[in-house]
Structures are given as C-alpha cells and as structure tokens.
Motif scaffolding. Structure first.
Motif, PDB file in Angstrom:
ATOM      1  N   VAL A 118       0.629  -1.276   0.245  1.00 35.39           N
ATOM      2  CA  VAL A 118      -0.052  -0.143   0.249  1.00 35.39           C
ATOM      3  C   VAL A 118       0.471   1.097  -0.330  1.00 35.39           C
ATOM      4  O   VAL A 118       1.822   1.208   0.362  1.00 35.39           O
ATOM      5  N   PRO A 119       0.355   2.094  -0.324  1.00 38.44           N
ATOM      6  CA  PRO A 119       1.347   3.875  -0.247  1.00 38.44           C
ATOM      7  C   PRO A 119       1.476   4.224   0.671  1.00 38.44           C
ATOM      8  O   PRO A 119       1.461   2.900   1.960  1.00 38.44           O
ATOM      9  N   PRO A 120       2.779   4.594   1.242  1.00 35.00           N
ATOM     10  CA  PRO A 120       3.569   4.825   2.524  1.00 35.00           C
ATOM     11  C   PRO A 120       2.383   5.916   2.788  1.00 35.00           C
ATOM     12  O   PRO A 120       1.635   6.648   2.668  1.00 35.00           O
ATOM     13  N   ILE A 121       2.426   5.763   4.824  1.00 32.96           N
ATOM     14  CA  ILE A 121       1.251   6.242   5.940  1.00 32.96           C
ATOM     15  C   ILE A 121       1.802   7.224   5.933  1.00 32.96           C
ATOM     16  O   ILE A 121       0.746   7.658   5.798  1.00 32.96           O
ATOM     17  N   ASN A 122       2.939   8.082   5.411  1.00 32.14           N
ATOM     18  CA  ASN A 122       2.757   8.997   5.611  1.00 32.14           C
ATOM     19  C   ASN A 122       3.230  10.275   4.177  1.00 32.14           C
ATOM     20  O   ASN A 122       3.198  11.081   4.570  1.00 32.14           O
ATOM     21  N   ASN A 123       2.332   9.623   3.377  1.00 33.89           N
ATOM     22  CA  ASN A 123       2.007  10.007   1.978  1.00 33.89           C
ATOM     23  C   ASN A 123       0.639   9.860   2.451  1.00 33.89           C
ATOM     24  O   ASN A 123       0.767   9.134   0.812  1.00 33.89           O
ATOM     25  N   PRO A 124      -0.574  10.632   2.920  1.00 35.26           N
ATOM     26  CA  PRO A 124      -1.732  10.187   2.896  1.00 35.26           C
ATOM     27  C   PRO A 124      -2.942  10.826   1.507  1.00 35.26           C
ATOM     28  O   PRO A 124      -3.400   9.413   1.191  1.00 35.26           O
ATOM     29  N   ASN A 125      -1.926  11.337   0.886  1.00 35.76           N
ATOM     30  CA  ASN A 125      -2.685  11.805  -0.917  1.00 35.76           C
ATOM     31  C   ASN A 125      -1.834  10.854  -2.092  1.00 35.76           C
ATOM     32  O   ASN A 125      -2.161  10.635  -3.521  1.00 35.76           O
ATOM     33  N   LEU A 126      -1.127  10.314  -1.903  1.00 32.33           N
ATOM     34  CA  LEU A 126      -0.731   9.341  -3.011  1.00 32.33           C
ATOM     35  C   LEU A 126      -1.826   8.022  -2.791  1.00 32.33           C
ATOM     36  O   LEU A 126      -1.944   7.586  -2.597  1.00 32.33           O
ATOM     37  N   VAL A 127      -1.675   7.834  -4.505  1.00 31.30           N
ATOM     38  CA  VAL A 127      -2.505   6.536  -5.439  1.00 31.30           C
ATOM     39  C   VAL A 127      -1.747   5.663  -5.490  1.00 31.30           C
ATOM     40  O   VAL A 127      -0.350   6.024  -6.251  1.00 31.30           O
ATOM     41  N   GLY A 128      -1.817   4.390  -4.624  1.00 29.32           N
ATOM     42  CA  GLY A 128      -0.837   3.494  -5.724  1.00 29.32           C
ATOM     43  C   GLY A 128      -0.822   2.614  -6.841  1.00 29.32           C
ATOM     44  O   GLY A 128      -2.315   2.200  -6.138  1.00 29.32           O
ATOM     45  N   TRP A 129      -0.468   2.070  -7.774  1.00 23.92           N
ATOM     46  CA  TRP A 129      -1.232   1.710  -9.311  1.00 23.92           C
ATOM     47  C   TRP A 129       0.127   0.425  -9.268  1.00 23.92           C
ATOM     48  O   TRP A 129       0.935   0.718  -8.948  1.00 23.92           O
ATOM     49  N   TYR A 130      -0.802  -1.001  -8.789  1.00 22.01           N
ATOM     50  CA  TYR A 130      -0.081  -1.926  -8.816  1.00 22.01           C
ATOM     51  C   TYR A 130       0.480  -2.330  -9.971  1.00 22.01           C
ATOM     52  O   TYR A 130       0.355  -3.080 -10.983  1.00 22.01           O
ATOM     53  N   ARG A 131       2.068  -2.653 -10.349  1.00 24.87           N
ATOM     54  CA  ARG A 131       3.010  -1.993 -11.413  1.00 24.87           C
ATOM     55  C   ARG A 131       2.896  -3.452 -11.796  1.00 24.87           C
ATOM     56  O   ARG A 131       3.758  -3.305 -13.371  1.00 24.87           O
ATOM     57  N   HIS A 132       3.142  -4.828 -11.506  1.00 25.08           N
ATOM     58  CA  HIS A 132       2.651  -6.114 -11.784  1.00 25.08           C
ATOM     59  C   HIS A 132       0.863  -6.354 -12.814  1.00 25.08           C
ATOM     60  O   HIS A 132       1.173  -7.171 -13.335  1.00 25.08           O
ATOM     61  N   GLY A 133       1.045  -5.271 -12.954  1.00 27.82           N
ATOM     62  CA  GLY A 133      -0.789  -5.534 -13.727  1.00 27.82           C
ATOM     63  C   GLY A 133      -0.430  -4.765 -14.818  1.00 27.82           C
ATOM     64  O   GLY A 133       0.010  -4.107 -14.878  1.00 27.82           O
ATOM     65  N   PRO A 134      -1.853  -4.924 -15.534  1.00 26.40           N
ATOM     66  CA  PRO A 134      -1.827  -3.473 -16.603  1.00 26.40           C
ATOM     67  C   PRO A 134      -1.688  -1.973 -16.111  1.00 26.40           C
ATOM     68  O   PRO A 134      -1.953  -1.464 -15.157  1.00 26.40           O
ATOM     69  N   THR A 135      -0.948  -1.167 -17.076  1.00 24.08           N
ATOM     70  CA  THR A 135      -1.585   0.090 -16.470  1.00 24.08           C
ATOM     71  C   THR A 135      -2.522   0.534 -17.186  1.00 24.08           C
ATOM     72  O   THR A 135      -3.808  -0.357 -18.171  1.00 24.08           O
ATOM     73  N   ALA A 136      -3.648   1.868 -16.342  1.00 16.82           N
ATOM     74  CA  ALA A 136      -4.586   2.244 -16.760  1.00 16.82           C
ATOM     75  C   ALA A 136      -4.590   2.673 -18.140  1.00 16.82           C
ATOM     76  O   ALA A 136      -3.269   3.397 -18.971  1.00 16.82           O
ATOM     77  N   GLY A 137      -5.264   2.241 -18.758  1.00 18.28           N
ATOM     78  CA  GLY A 137      -5.512   2.043 -20.314  1.00 18.28           C
ATOM     79  C   GLY A 137      -5.357   1.225 -21.419  1.00 18.28           C
ATOM     80  O   GLY A 137      -6.146   1.089 -22.003  1.00 18.28           O
ATOM     81  N   GLU A 138      -4.713   0.102 -21.269  1.00 17.77           N
ATOM     82  CA  GLU A 138      -3.784  -0.796 -21.645  1.00 17.77           C
ATOM     83  C   GLU A 138      -4.997  -2.272 -21.241  1.00 17.77           C
ATOM     84  O   GLU A 138      -5.974  -2.051 -19.843  1.00 17.77           O
ATOM     85  N   GLY A 139      -5.118  -2.786 -21.915  1.00 15.88           N
ATOM     86  CA  GLY A 139      -6.305  -4.079 -22.110  1.00 15.88           C
ATOM     87  C   GLY A 139      -6.269  -5.117 -20.514  1.00 15.88           C
ATOM     88  O   GLY A 139      -5.101  -4.627 -19.916  1.00 15.88           O
ATOM     89  N   GLY A 140      -7.225  -5.205 -19.646  1.00 14.54           N
ATOM     90  CA  GLY A 140      -7.080  -5.599 -18.287  1.00 14.54           C
ATOM     91  C   GLY A 140      -7.533  -5.091 -17.155  1.00 14.54           C
ATOM     92  O   GLY A 140      -7.741  -3.489 -17.716  1.00 14.54           O
ATOM     93  N   PRO A 141      -7.029  -5.310 -16.156  1.00 14.12           N
ATOM     94  CA  PRO A 141      -7.577  -4.156 -14.481  1.00 14.12           C
ATOM     95  C   PRO A 141      -6.442  -3.367 -14.580  1.00 14.12           C
ATOM     96  O   PRO A 141      -5.696  -4.715 -14.020  1.00 14.12           O
ATOM     97  N   SER A 142      -6.284  -2.395 -14.892  1.00 13.48           N
ATOM     98  CA  SER A 142      -5.023  -1.814 -13.768  1.00 13.48           C
ATOM     99  C   SER A 142      -6.034  -1.436 -12.200  1.00 13.48           C
ATOM    100  O   SER A 142      -7.129  -0.589 -11.867  1.00 13.48           O
TER     101      SER A 142
END
Length: 243
Positions: A119-143
């Motif tokens: 999960v994103p670091p707790i000391n950066n509460p405004n950060l969204v974490g993207w699971y990098r072992h999956g597709p990027t947003a807009g690529e086929g499949g679930p990002s």
C-alpha cells in the motif's frame, strides 16, 4: 430584627464551604488526568470511536445506491456504455475524480515479502498506489490502484471513495500525455477475509481496459489495527483525450 449567627459559627461555616470547594476542584482535576492518560477508554482517541460501516454516510436526500454483490468468480460489473478500445501501455501519473474533489499523484507499488500487495506509504496520505505488476490504466485488462481511507493524523486520498456512484467518471492522466476516462459500473463492499481476488486482479473476457480502485471500509478493528472490509470500485474505459 433578624436573628444573627454568632461570629464563631459564621467563621466555621466559611471554612467548611472553602474546604468543600477545594475538594471538588481536586476531584475534577484528578478525573481529567485519568481521562488524558487513558484516552481509548473514553472515546477520545481517534481510532477508538465506534466507526459505522461504510458506505452509509450519505444523507436522506442522496440515498446510497445498491452495492454490487456476486460470487468471487463473477466478472466485474460494466457501465451501460460502449467500452473504448484499449491503448498501448503508459505509466499512470495522476488520478482525478472531479465530483469527489480528488486530484492525486500516482506512484507504483509491488508485493511485500509475504506476497501481499503493498500500500502507499502512510506518511503520504494523498498518494495513490498503482499495482505495477498489472496493466497500466488504458491498457487491456484490470489496472488496480489503492489508496488509504484515513490515517491516525486525518483523512486520506480515498476518504470519500464510498460516495462514488455508478456512471461517475474517473480520469487517469498518463505519461504519454493521454488522459484515459473510466466510467464506474459498480461498487462492492467485501470482507477482507473473502476478498474477490479473481474479479479484481484476474483477466476477463474481452480485454476491456478496466480500472479497479481499492480502499478500506467496514468497521475499524482496534485489536488488529485494520478495517474489516474493502471498498472496491469497478470502472471501464469509455473514452480518452490528449491533454
């Protein structure tokens, strides 16, 4: 003529009243010290409050939509719009949900030593974490992207995610200058003990570009230090534009 108290009796009465007042102040101060030293027992510690299950925080004028419910093997819900063609991979940089006032940077997360998603670091509460072992947003499949609901110091990036509704749009700004627009098709509240792994991370027929957002929900468990449930938002890419 009104009767008068003897001078000695008046002095004794004053002493008694002063002593009682001092004793009362001492009692109040002692009580406050006990409360401050044990805040959890008195509902002063933030995490000790009885947190109502999410999402049931909208007013009567805005009834909450029905939550998506299905066995874990059932595919994600889709919006009533034609999906847009999938695009080539590009690193996501920013997530915007205008109706909820969310505009947050995105960083990548992987797996921890136990094989669980980070999960994103707790000391950066405004950060969204993207699971990098999956597709990027807009690529086929679930990002898949994750964000905190809150921290000990206050609310975090997905504190209002439970308010999202079917048909709302989520924008992901990518490194290649294209903004992928996703439309929400359903919102699920799932117990962490029965998390729908296949629906969230698994490939689905059709290879549509999907976006799955995850945050905490349910009730905060003081014993484990975690919420009991997850809020999962399922969205499909329905358009894109170049910034």
């Amino acid at each position: 003529m009104a009767a008068q108290h003897p001078s000695g009796g008046g002095k004794g009465l004053r002493i008694t009243l002063i002593s009682a007042a001092v004793a009362g102040v001492v009692t109040v101060v002692a009580g406050l010290l006990i409360v401050v030293s044990s805040p959890e027992e008195y509902g002063l510690a933030r995490d000790s409050l009885a947190l109502e299950a999410q999402p049931r925080q909208t007013g009567a004028a805005q009834p909450q939509q029905a939550m998506f419910e299905a066995p874990p093997s059932v595919p994600p819900p889709l919006p009533a719009l034609q999906p847009a063609p999938a695009m080539l991979p590009s690193t996501p940089r920013r997530l915007v949900i205008k109706r909820l006032g969310i505009n947050a940077p995105i960083g990548s997360v992987g797996l921890d030593r136990r094989g669980a998603i980070q999960v994103p670091p707790i000391n950066n509460p405004n950060l969204v974490g993207w699971y990098r072992h999956g597709p990027t947003a807009g690529e086929g499949g679930p990002s898949v992207m994750l964000g905190h609901k809150d921290t000990r110091s206050g609310s975090a990036v997905f504190s209002r995610l439970y308010e999202i509704k079917n048909g709302d749009t989520i924008e992901i700004k990518r490194q290649d200058g294209v903004t992928a627009v996703f439309t929400v098709g359903g919102v699920e509240q799932a117990a962490k003990t029965t998390f729908p792994t296949q629906r969230v991370y698994g490939d689905q027929p059709g290879s549509n570009a999907q976006l799955h957002l995850i945050t905490c929900g349910g009730v905060y468990n003081r014993t484990t230090g975690h919420y009991t449930d997850n809020i999962i938002v399922y969205a499909t890419m329905t358009s894109s534009y170049r910034s």
